[in-house]
Write a protein that holds these residues in place. Structure first.
Motif, short mmCIF file in Angstrom:
data_model
loop_
_atom_site.label_atom_id
_atom_site.label_comp_id
_atom_site.label_asym_id
_atom_site.label_seq_id
_atom_site.Cartn_x
_atom_site.Cartn_y
_atom_site.Cartn_z
N THR A 64 -3.39 -6.69 15.48
CA THR A 64 -2.64 -5.94 16.48
C THR A 64 -3.56 -5.40 17.57
O THR A 64 -3.22 -5.40 18.74
N ARG A 65 -4.77 -4.96 17.15
CA ARG A 65 -5.71 -4.41 18.14
C ARG A 65 -6.09 -5.48 19.18
O ARG A 65 -6.27 -5.17 20.35
N CYS A 111 2.32 -6.52 20.05
CA CYS A 111 1.59 -5.31 19.63
C CYS A 111 2.35 -4.60 18.50
O CYS A 111 1.75 -3.82 17.75
N GLY A 112 3.63 -4.86 18.39
CA GLY A 112 4.43 -4.22 17.32
C GLY A 112 4.67 -5.15 16.15
O GLY A 112 5.62 -4.95 15.39
N ILE A 113 3.82 -6.16 15.99
CA ILE A 113 4.08 -7.18 14.97
C ILE A 113 4.13 -6.60 13.54
O ILE A 113 4.88 -7.12 12.71
N PRO A 114 3.37 -5.52 13.22
CA PRO A 114 3.49 -5.00 11.85
C PRO A 114 4.93 -4.63 11.51
O PRO A 114 5.39 -4.83 10.39
N GLN A 115 5.65 -4.11 12.49
CA GLN A 115 7.04 -3.73 12.27
C GLN A 115 7.89 -5.00 12.05
O GLN A 115 8.70 -5.07 11.13
N ALA A 116 7.65 -6.01 12.91
CA ALA A 116 8.47 -7.24 12.84
C ALA A 116 8.21 -8.03 11.56
O ALA A 116 9.05 -8.80 11.12
N LEU A 117 7.01 -7.84 10.96
CA LEU A 117 6.66 -8.63 9.77
C LEU A 117 6.96 -7.90 8.45
O LEU A 117 6.65 -8.43 7.38
N LYS A 118 7.55 -6.72 8.55
CA LYS A 118 7.84 -5.99 7.30
C LYS A 118 8.77 -6.80 6.41
O LYS A 118 9.76 -7.35 6.88
N GLY A 119 8.44 -6.83 5.14
CA GLY A 119 9.30 -7.55 4.20
C GLY A 119 10.38 -6.64 3.63
O GLY A 119 10.62 -5.53 4.13
N GLU A 120 11.01 -7.12 2.56
CA GLU A 120 12.08 -6.35 1.91
C GLU A 120 11.67 -6.10 0.46
O GLU A 120 10.92 -6.88 -0.13
N TYR A 121 12.18 -5.02 -0.11
CA TYR A 121 11.83 -4.69 -1.49
C TYR A 121 13.06 -4.15 -2.20
O TYR A 121 13.76 -3.28 -1.68
N SER A 122 13.35 -4.71 -3.37
CA SER A 122 14.47 -4.20 -4.18
C SER A 122 13.91 -3.76 -5.52
O SER A 122 13.37 -4.58 -6.28
N ASP A 123 14.07 -2.48 -5.79
CA ASP A 123 13.60 -1.91 -7.05
C ASP A 123 14.62 -2.20 -8.15
O ASP A 123 15.84 -2.13 -7.91
N GLN A 124 14.11 -2.57 -9.34
CA GLN A 124 14.95 -2.67 -10.53
C GLN A 124 16.13 -3.64 -10.36
O GLN A 124 17.29 -3.29 -10.57
#
Ligand code: NAD
Length: 493
Positions: A64-65, A111-124
């Protein structure tokens, strides 16, 4: 005379075959560009493949930098980039600056790619079991781009691909090669490791070898429809991911309730800006009902007032076409329409040389069977068609094989809504003639204007340059013996 070389693995690379590069405003040759063949294609893809192995491991923060630094450098070099565009393409400097700014906005999105690349998580998702997904880069991505936006169209692709962790080989148009080499220097100054971004110059033969190279994972193409269709076929047959954007025939529908002065101003700018050499140019005005005659009067007055000249002159409204062949093709279309019975309301042919100039042309009485309507002219030619009702105008837009952009001019929200829902077109303007989406949306047409599943940049660009993994994980507690799995297909407990 300048000799423009490839930039591969961070260094200039020459070649034995070259093509001339012209200044369209004078018609003179300003330099030459090398044309890559198998050896240079191999070199560029090899450099990218090696760089990918380490770039994919670089943290999101560091990637990103680089994008933040590139963004600032693009701002600092805006004028230099715009001047290179004007020198080789011919468009007026303000227009060239505009494309640099719109391209930079894609870097701002990256520059905002960390936000666009966030995955998904389902607990349990089951007892003691979690599920998550994340996206990874593809490898070496190739970009093959047209002459008409030497800075912006490549910037639709490589910042997203690189921010997602890929390496990139860009094949610019051989007619406007210089700006891409400056972009490569700016990437290096921004801290991008050598080989992550490479510029491979060349023609169709170069592009074809690049697309077929076994180490190229994905192909982004922007250009004319026949080539886009072929590129999509070739890359798909080789099992590669491909998005191939093609040509256009963009209609602006003008309803009688529109402010006709505003509509004429907007359509004039959209038809003749960049001498009509934009894939989002308005090339057909569809006048509905009583709008036709007053609209044509207004369009004719405005077209005649456009000052044609070199793009470097601040008084110029419209520059030359890209080549002598383009000038002759455009003039040929106007002549053929005239011979088929169209009325030439404004005639921009016969401008004095030596540059590749055609002035604004306005055609009335064109019918849908004429080549001037059926083919993409890609020059300063605006055709006016007439329709009795909005329904007829929508049917006309939908019968056209292209579906890149369209616009409606009206003061009725109901009519605009009906139009935006009914047209088979990817990008729609409501009282906006050139509806190029912002960088945080995605750009792309329908039908013969795009082959492939995803549009470019924005969220669809991120999806194109990455692929998903879904993980299901269990971490049994050592103190509790885990249940022996049954032979039945696993279901949640
Ligand atoms: P083009 O199709 O002639 O060339 C585009 C690119 O393809 C160039 O880099 C060229 O070297 C390469 N190429 C040429 N022959 C090839 C082949 N056989 N195989 C692979 N690559 C090949 O287009 P152009 O004249 O440079 O650009 C104008 C066209 O681009 C217009 O049709 C315009 O509508 C279109 N365009 C579309 C969009 C869009 O977003 N849909 C944007 C800009 C331009």
């Amino acid at each position: 005379m300048t000799s423009i070389q490839h930039r591969i693995g961070g260094v200039p690379v020459g070649g034995s075959i070259a093509a001339p590069v012209h200044d369209p405003a004078t018609g003179r040759r300003r330099g030459e560009v090398v044309l890559g063949r198998e050896a240079e294609v191999d070199l560029a893809v090899g450099a990218a493949a090696r760089a990918f192995e380490s770039w994919r491991e670089v943290s999101l923060t560091r990637r990103t930098r680089v994008m933040f630094a590139l963004r600032d450098l693009l701002e600092r070099h805006e004028d230099e980039l715009a001047r290179l565009v004007t020198a080789e393409h011919g468009k007026v400097l303000d227009d060239a600056r505009g494309e640099v700014v719109r391209g930079r906005e894609v870097v701002e999105f990256a520059c905002g790619i960390p936000q666009a690349l966030k995955g998904e998580y389902s607990d349990q998702v089951s007892s003691g079991v979690d599920a998550f997904s994340f996206r990874q880069p593809l490898g070496v991505c190739a970009g093959i781009v047209p002459f008409n936006f030497p800075v912006m169209v490549p910037l639709w692709m490589h910042p997203i691909a690189i921010a997602c962790g890929n390496a990139f080989v860009l094949k610019p148009s051989e007619r406007v090669p210089s700006a891409s080499n400056l972009i490569a220097e700016l990437y290096a100054e921004a801290g991008l490791p050598d080989g992550v971004f490479n510029v491979l110059h060349g023609d169709g033969e170069t592009a074809d070898a690049l697309i077929r190279h076994p180490d190229v994972a994905a192909v982004s193409f922007v250009g004319s429809t026949p080539v886009a269709r072929r590129v999509h076929g070739t890359a798909s047959a080789e099992g590669k991911r491909v998005q191939a954007l093609g040509g256009a025939k963009n209609h602006a529908v003008v309803l009688p309730d529109a402010d006709l002065d505003v509509a004429a101003d907007q359509i004039t700018a959209a038809a003749y800006g960049s001498a009509g050499q934009r894939c989002m140019a308005i090339s057909v005005a569809v006048a509905v009902g009583d709008a036709a005659d007053p609209l044509i009067d207004r369009l004719a007055g405005r077209a005649r007032a456009i000052r044609v000249g070199p793009g470097t002159d601040p008084a110029t409204g419209m520059g030359p076409l890209i080549s002598a062949a383009a000038r002759d093709r455009v003039a040929g279309h106007v002549l053929a329409a005239e011979e088929a019975g169209a009325k030439i309301v404004v005639d921009g042919r016969d401008l004095p040389g030596p540059g590749f100039f055609v002035g604004p042309c306005l055609l009335d009485g064109v019918t849908t069977g004429m080549p001037a309507y059926e083919e993409e002219i890609f020059g300063p030619v605006l055709i006016v068609l007439r329709a009795g009702t909005l329904g007829e105008a929508i049917a006309l837009v939908n019968a056209n094989p292209y579906g890149n952009g369209t616009a409606i001019f009206t003061s009725s929200g109901e009519a605009a809504r009906r139009f935006q829902r009914a047209v088979h077109v990817g990008m729609i303007g409501v009282n906006v003639p050139v509806p190029v989406p912002m960088a945080f949306y995605s750009f792309g047409g329908w039908k013969a204007s795009l082959f492939g599943d995803t549009h470019v940049h924005g969220p669809e660009g991120v999806r194109f340059y990455t692929r998903a993994k879904a993980v299901t994980s269990r971490w049994p507690e050592p103190s509790r013996p885990s249940e022996a799995p049954g032979m039945a297909f696993p279901t949640a407990r």
